[in-house]
Enzyme design. Sequence first.
Site, PDB file in Angstrom:
ATOM      1  N   CYS A 109       4.747   7.892  -9.053  1.00 19.68           N
ATOM      2  CA  CYS A 109       3.775   8.820  -9.636  1.00 19.68           C
ATOM      3  C   CYS A 109       4.047  10.202  -9.048  1.00 19.68           C
ATOM      4  O   CYS A 109       3.193  10.813  -8.427  1.00 19.68           O
ATOM      5  CB  CYS A 109       2.347   8.370  -9.353  1.00 19.68           C
ATOM      6  N   CYS A 153       5.216  -3.626  -4.820  1.00  7.01           N
ATOM      7  CA  CYS A 153       4.317  -2.711  -4.091  1.00  7.01           C
ATOM      8  C   CYS A 153       3.012  -2.667  -4.860  1.00  7.01           C
ATOM      9  O   CYS A 153       2.715  -1.702  -5.548  1.00  7.01           O
ATOM     10  CB  CYS A 153       4.920  -1.313  -3.985  1.00  7.01           C
ATOM     11  N   ALA A 154       2.202  -3.700  -4.739  1.00  7.16           N
ATOM     12  CA  ALA A 154       1.197  -3.994  -5.751  1.00  7.16           C
ATOM     13  C   ALA A 154      -0.103  -3.218  -5.635  1.00  7.16           C
ATOM     14  O   ALA A 154      -0.774  -2.984  -6.643  1.00  7.16           O
ATOM     15  CB  ALA A 154       0.884  -5.493  -5.744  1.00  7.16           C
ATOM     16  N   GLY A 155      -0.536  -2.874  -4.413  1.00  4.50           N
ATOM     17  CA  GLY A 155      -1.860  -2.276  -4.278  1.00  4.50           C
ATOM     18  C   GLY A 155      -2.013  -0.963  -5.018  1.00  4.50           C
ATOM     19  O   GLY A 155      -1.064  -0.185  -5.086  1.00  4.50           O
ATOM     20  N   PRO A 156      -3.183  -0.718  -5.613  1.00  6.38           N
ATOM     21  CA  PRO A 156      -4.401  -1.536  -5.614  1.00  6.38           C
ATOM     22  C   PRO A 156      -4.470  -2.613  -6.691  1.00  6.38           C
ATOM     23  O   PRO A 156      -5.448  -3.336  -6.765  1.00  6.38           O
ATOM     24  CB  PRO A 156      -5.504  -0.493  -5.829  1.00  6.38           C
ATOM     25  N   GLY A 187      -3.702  -2.362 -10.351  1.00  4.91           N
ATOM     26  CA  GLY A 187      -3.882  -2.112 -11.774  1.00  4.91           C
ATOM     27  C   GLY A 187      -2.693  -2.567 -12.602  1.00  4.91           C
ATOM     28  O   GLY A 187      -2.850  -3.245 -13.631  1.00  4.91           O
TER      29      GLY A 187
END
Length: 461
Positions: free
Chosen positions: A399, A278-281, A283
């Site tokens: 998060c 789940c890469a976006g954005p 960092g």
Amino acid sequence: MSDRNPRNRAPQRRPDPVRRLAYQVIRQVNGDDGYANLALNKALRDQRLGGRDAAFATELVHGTLRWQGTYDAFLARSVSRPLADLDPELLDLLRLGTHQLLRMRVDSYAAVSEMVTLTRSAVGQSRSGLVNAVLRKISQRSLDQWITAVAPHPDEDLPGYLAIAKSHPRWVIDAFANALASDSNELEALLDADNEPPRVTLVARPGLAEVDELVAAGATRTRWSQYGAVLQGGGDPGRIAAVATGRAGVQDEGSQLVATALATAPLDGNDTKWLDLCAGPGGKSALLAALVNERDGKLTAVEPLKHRAELVRSNLRAVPGEHQVLVGDGTKPTWPAGWYDRVLADVPCSGLGALRRRPEARWRRTPADIKELRPLQESLLESAITSVRPGGVVAYVTCSPHPHETHEVVDAVLASRGDAVLEDARELFPGVPSLGAGPDVQLWPHVHGTDAMYLALIRRT
């Protein structure tokens, strides 16, 4: 045409441009579901504001949005009609004025006068009288006096008191109390930490930049992450050469720690194929790509939204290697089962762990969001475990400290399959105290100075 009317009154003053900019950003956030950090940064660039003006605008925007719930409780006692009956544009003007009166060192006469002038320009002369009267009423009490007058007594209703005194929705306070399972003093410390402006934290991407380069540019080393540095006094991180070229980036220390934990978890056998599900954005993708380069490996980053996939590519632009960004659904893998050695599943969540840097999120999220996200979180964790080889490891990351998004997701998925086990992740955070009872890890703003990042380390058997 003359600026003076037939009675020769002086021409109306123009609104203060910084307050006008702050109001326009707040309207983008509350009226158009914008994001405060993105809208504010664009507005500051467009108006070429810097220094004290930029700092003043930032406090106006973030402070007003952060304390919105508290101010609404005060305004409800100061307006003769329900707040729901006020035009949203007018309510945001009142919130902006209240913030200046109660939490900023702005002279009360100046604050009211400037807001009346802004009201005339933004919504018309007819509304300025109401703004003048309400803000003068707000100015007659201090913040503490308003809290005493409006909030329930903490001995009788502690969550209700904290909702007003610390400006968090009650349901969020209840969730935090459940996650902490501790005394009220720690709960208040967490809420206070959420209300502090976050520091600008940088990451030096391994093999591309050194922390010493960031320190030489005016930053100081972070406490826990070996790759992190804090930019002192705020300012634009893009002025630092390493950040401008992509060799370093802006990244919370908690995000650095969970990505590093995945990279350093013990692993036998091959260790060259890593997946960010789940890469976006992007960092964490950039940090993982830099770390897997040290093992002559390759990162695959998956993101379902095209525009966010472009952000991932942008973050990876300075990292050498044949790393791949795929636009696709992580719950429907297009790669063979067991293909990867390490997998990061940093799943979409409520973001309740990042309320310091996303002041609007606390008012935008609802308990229904937690429930709606749960099936997606479980599906992504299932996919991550299926994607990793036997002996490989998965980091489930959110998060958010909300139990429904953290250990309850992990427990539910592991209970449904017999090919994965939860391992103790605390040893992967050397020197970091107070990580919880284990085997998973919970970071906290009031303890670690990071976002409230959660990590569970899962090994495929």
